[in-house]
Write an enzyme that holds these catalytic residues in place. Structure first.
Site, PDB file in Angstrom:
ATOM      1  N   HIS A   1     -11.805  10.979  -1.369  1.00 26.85           N
ATOM      2  CA  HIS A   1     -10.862   9.887  -1.122  1.00 26.85           C
ATOM      3  C   HIS A   1     -10.864   9.013  -2.365  1.00 26.85           C
ATOM      4  CE1 HIS A   1      -9.153   6.197   0.082  1.00 26.85           C
ATOM      5  NE2 HIS A   1     -10.303   5.557   0.207  1.00 26.85           N
TER       6      HIS A   1
ATOM      7  N   CYS B   1      -9.315   5.049   5.612  1.00 27.26           N
ATOM      8  CA  CYS B   1      -9.504   5.936   4.443  1.00 27.26           C
ATOM      9  C   CYS B   1     -10.012   7.317   4.834  1.00 27.26           C
ATOM     10  CB  CYS B   1     -10.478   5.301   3.461  1.00 27.26           C
ATOM     11  SG  CYS B   1      -9.937   3.690   2.917  1.00 27.26           S
TER      12      CYS B   1
ATOM     13  N   ASN C   1      -5.438   3.233  -4.468  1.00 24.01           N
ATOM     14  CA  ASN C   1      -6.061   3.730  -3.237  1.00 24.01           C
ATOM     15  C   ASN C   1      -4.988   3.749  -2.148  1.00 24.01           C
ATOM     16  OD1 ASN C   1      -7.413   3.868  -0.764  1.00 24.01           O
ATOM     17  ND2 ASN C   1      -9.129   2.607  -1.428  1.00 24.01           N
TER      18      ASN C   1
HETATM   19  O1  UT7 Z   1     -11.105   2.777   0.362  1.00 16.73           O
HETATM   20  C1  UT7 Z   1     -12.012   2.306   1.318  1.00 16.73           C
HETATM   21  C2  UT7 Z   1     -13.272   1.980   0.755  1.00 16.73           C
HETATM   22  N1  UT7 Z   1     -13.125   0.965  -0.253  1.00 16.73           N
HETATM   23  C3  UT7 Z   1     -13.930   0.981  -1.274  1.00 16.73           C
HETATM   24  O2  UT7 Z   1     -14.730   1.865  -1.398  1.00 16.73           O
HETATM   25  C4  UT7 Z   1     -13.877  -0.166  -2.256  1.00 16.73           C
HETATM   26  C5  UT7 Z   1     -15.263  -0.560  -2.616  1.00 16.73           C
HETATM   27  N2  UT7 Z   1     -15.346  -1.750  -3.448  1.00 16.73           N
HETATM   28  C6  UT7 Z   1     -14.855  -1.829  -4.703  1.00 16.73           C
HETATM   29  O3  UT7 Z   1     -14.203  -0.914  -5.159  1.00 16.73           O
HETATM   30  C7  UT7 Z   1     -15.193  -3.038  -5.529  1.00 16.73           C
HETATM   31  O4  UT7 Z   1     -16.121  -3.833  -4.854  1.00 16.73           O
HETATM   32  C8  UT7 Z   1     -13.958  -3.901  -5.921  1.00 16.73           C
HETATM   33  C9  UT7 Z   1     -13.119  -3.170  -6.945  1.00 16.73           C
HETATM   34  C10 UT7 Z   1     -13.129  -4.204  -4.707  1.00 16.73           C
HETATM   35  C11 UT7 Z   1     -14.376  -5.220  -6.530  1.00 16.73           C
HETATM   36  O5  UT7 Z   1     -15.204  -4.993  -7.647  1.00 16.73           O
HETATM   37  P1  UT7 Z   1     -16.581  -5.762  -7.811  1.00 16.73           P
HETATM   38  O6  UT7 Z   1     -17.170  -5.300  -9.063  1.00 16.73           O
HETATM   39  O7  UT7 Z   1     -17.388  -5.562  -6.544  1.00 16.73           O
HETATM   40  O8  UT7 Z   1     -16.114  -7.254  -7.993  1.00 16.73           O
HETATM   41  P2  UT7 Z   1     -16.433  -8.541  -7.092  1.00 16.73           P
HETATM   42  O9  UT7 Z   1     -15.678  -8.524  -5.824  1.00 16.73           O
HETATM   43  O10 UT7 Z   1     -17.919  -8.734  -7.027  1.00 16.73           O
HETATM   44  O11 UT7 Z   1     -15.837  -9.693  -7.978  1.00 16.73           O
HETATM   45  C12 UT7 Z   1     -16.360 -10.001  -9.302  1.00 16.73           C
HETATM   46  C13 UT7 Z   1     -15.567 -11.109  -9.903  1.00 16.73           C
HETATM   47  C14 UT7 Z   1     -15.405 -12.300  -8.969  1.00 16.73           C
HETATM   48  O12 UT7 Z   1     -15.421 -13.477  -9.781  1.00 16.73           O
HETATM   49  P3  UT7 Z   1     -16.777 -14.369  -9.882  1.00 16.73           P
HETATM   50  O13 UT7 Z   1     -17.089 -14.782  -8.477  1.00 16.73           O
HETATM   51  O14 UT7 Z   1     -17.796 -13.445 -10.465  1.00 16.73           O
HETATM   52  O15 UT7 Z   1     -16.369 -15.476 -10.784  1.00 16.73           O
HETATM   53  C15 UT7 Z   1     -14.038 -12.143  -8.397  1.00 16.73           C
HETATM   54  O16 UT7 Z   1     -13.420 -13.362  -8.007  1.00 16.73           O
HETATM   55  O17 UT7 Z   1     -14.232 -10.680 -10.182  1.00 16.73           O
HETATM   56  C16 UT7 Z   1     -13.289 -11.558  -9.564  1.00 16.73           C
HETATM   57  N3  UT7 Z   1     -12.131 -10.761  -9.157  1.00 16.73           N
HETATM   58  C17 UT7 Z   1     -11.090 -10.500  -9.977  1.00 16.73           C
HETATM   59  N4  UT7 Z   1     -10.823 -10.872 -11.237  1.00 16.73           N
HETATM   60  C18 UT7 Z   1      -9.671 -10.419 -11.774  1.00 16.73           C
HETATM   61  C19 UT7 Z   1     -11.922 -10.150  -7.970  1.00 16.73           C
HETATM   62  N5  UT7 Z   1     -10.757  -9.483  -8.002  1.00 16.73           N
HETATM   63  C20 UT7 Z   1     -10.222  -9.695  -9.228  1.00 16.73           C
HETATM   64  C21 UT7 Z   1      -9.041  -9.264  -9.848  1.00 16.73           C
HETATM   65  N6  UT7 Z   1      -8.815  -9.656 -11.124  1.00 16.73           N
HETATM   66  N7  UT7 Z   1      -8.150  -8.470  -9.234  1.00 16.73           N
END
Ligand code: UT7
Length: 335
Positions: free
Chosen positions: A262, A115, A292
């Site tokens: 980014h 990135c 992204n």
């Molecule tokens: O570009 C390089 C740098 N990258 C970044 O900066 C990305 C940084 N991270 C993020 O943007 C976020 O962490 C994400 C968008 C990737 C994820 O969001 P989050 O709020 O951190 O969600 P999470 O991974 O903690 O997941 C929350 C819940 C989980 O379910 P439980 O365990 O709470 O039941 C996941 O299984 O959301 C679930 N989940 C989804 N649900 C529906 C994860 N992905 C999805 C999805 N659709 N696509």
């Protein structure tokens, strides 16, 4: 001493739009979750059978940038190509650009900083110009993510975020030191390498071993991201990269005319915007449309902002990125 300035910009994204609802047809996800957590509404994914690859898209964006710079391909002295999704494991995409654009046998360097790739690439090009070695450097960021994503529910935390596309800039020599690239700032912290990674194939996980194991549940081919951990680091490092760049030039946040972050996650951008008290006019976001696109995201957003007339002569433009490695950095530009 010479200075470098951007003389041409271009971007290219594939036609094929994939909405959040389209994704929910093959994985357990939904539009509400994706928009709420990331701001993304749709992304471009290369259609199967298309001629597009990271190199091909990079060449398409480059042709536009070179033309807008008022140059011919023969005027390009060096290629810097940032991607994490090269057409070949090796060689890199830069050499393909030399061939595709019919350039002289100029040097071609691939940058593997994910990135932050475009920010790193701009910094490299800037150094080559400032030392007087080259006059016109072609800088490209291009990604073909969609072919390598885990498009099942298992991969939903990663796959819904990434999109395909490319952007290119021509960086040219100028003797006007009041304009152009004022400074670049680069950082890394390798202890977090495995928080956002694709593990295989690699020398730890070579293909014969993968074939021998022949395990269809092997996830090491797919991108892995510890999302929450990456998010927490991103907001800190983005801020530091911006602060560092401003300080190096005795500038203040109020001097920023346009921040091009980014496009990692709209929530990260909004956090940074709020922290630095920037107005909507001072920050450009297009993650809603393209997702992204890692090494391509900064250059696509910069080109788009410029095409929309949001960047004017004399403006202070700040590019900032953070990503896998971890790596982060900034580029401070007087337009
Ligand atoms: O570009 C390089 C740098 N990258 C970044 O900066 C990305 C940084 N991270 C993020 O943007 C976020 O962490 C994400 C968008 C990737 C994820 O969001 P989050 O709020 O951190 O969600 P999470 O991974 O903690 O997941 C929350 C819940 C989980 O379910 P439980 O365990 O709470 O039941 C996941 O299984 O959301 C679930 N989940 C989804 N649900 C529906 C994860 N992905 C999805 C999805 N659709 N696509």
């Amino acid at each position: 001493m010479y200075n470098s300035k951007i003389t041409g910009l271009g971007y290219y994204v594939p036609d094929n739009i994939v909405t959040n609802n389209d994704l929910s047809k093959f994985m357990d996800t939904n539009d509400e979750w994706i928009q709420e957590r990331t701001g993304i509404k749709e992304r471009r994914w290369i259609k199967e059978g298309s001629e597009d690859t990271s190199a091909v898209m990079g060449a398409k964006a480059s042709r536009i940038a070179i033309e807008r710079a008022g140059l011919q391909p023969k005027d390009i002295d060096f290629i810097v190509f940032a991607t994490l999704s090269p057409d070949y494991y090796f060689p890199g995409c830069g050499v393909q650009i030399q061939e595709m654009l019919g350039l002289r046998t100029v040097g071609a360097l691939d940058i593997r900083n994910q990135c932050s790739g475009f920010v790193y690439a701009m910094s490299v090009a800037d150094q080559f110009i400032k030392t007087g070695m080259y006059k016109n450097v072609l800088v490209i960021g291009s990604e073909f993510h969609s072919g390598g994503l885990d498009k099942t529910t298992r991969g939903r935390g990663v796959s819904v975020i990434f999109g395909d596309g490319a952007g290119a800039a021509v960086l040219s020599r100028t003797e006007d030191n009041s304009k152009g690239i004022l400074s670049t700032h680069l950082h890394s912290e390798g202890k977090h390498a495995e928080e956002l990674t694709v593990l295989a194939p690699s020398i730890r996980h070579w293909v014969p071993k993968l074939l021998e194991e022949n395990d269809e549940n092997d996830e090491s081919y797919f991108p892995y991201m510890n999302g929450t951990f990456v998010f927490k680091h991103a907001v800190v490092r983005f801020s530091q990269a911006i602060d560092e760049g401003l300080k190096a030039n005795n500038l203040d946040v109020s001097d920023i005319n346009m921040l091009i972050p980014h496009q990692a996650n709209l929530r990260i951008t909004q956090f940074i915007q709020k922290k630095f008290k920037l107005s909507d006019d001072q920050v450009h976001s297009n993650i809603q449309k393209y997702g992204n696109t890692t090494a391509a995201s900064v250059i696509i957003a910069l080109t788009e902002a410029w095409e929309l007339g949001k960047i004017k002569d004399g403006d202070l433009v700040v590019l900032a990125a953070f990503g896998s490695g971890f790596t982060w950095g900034s580029v401070i530009i007087r337009w």
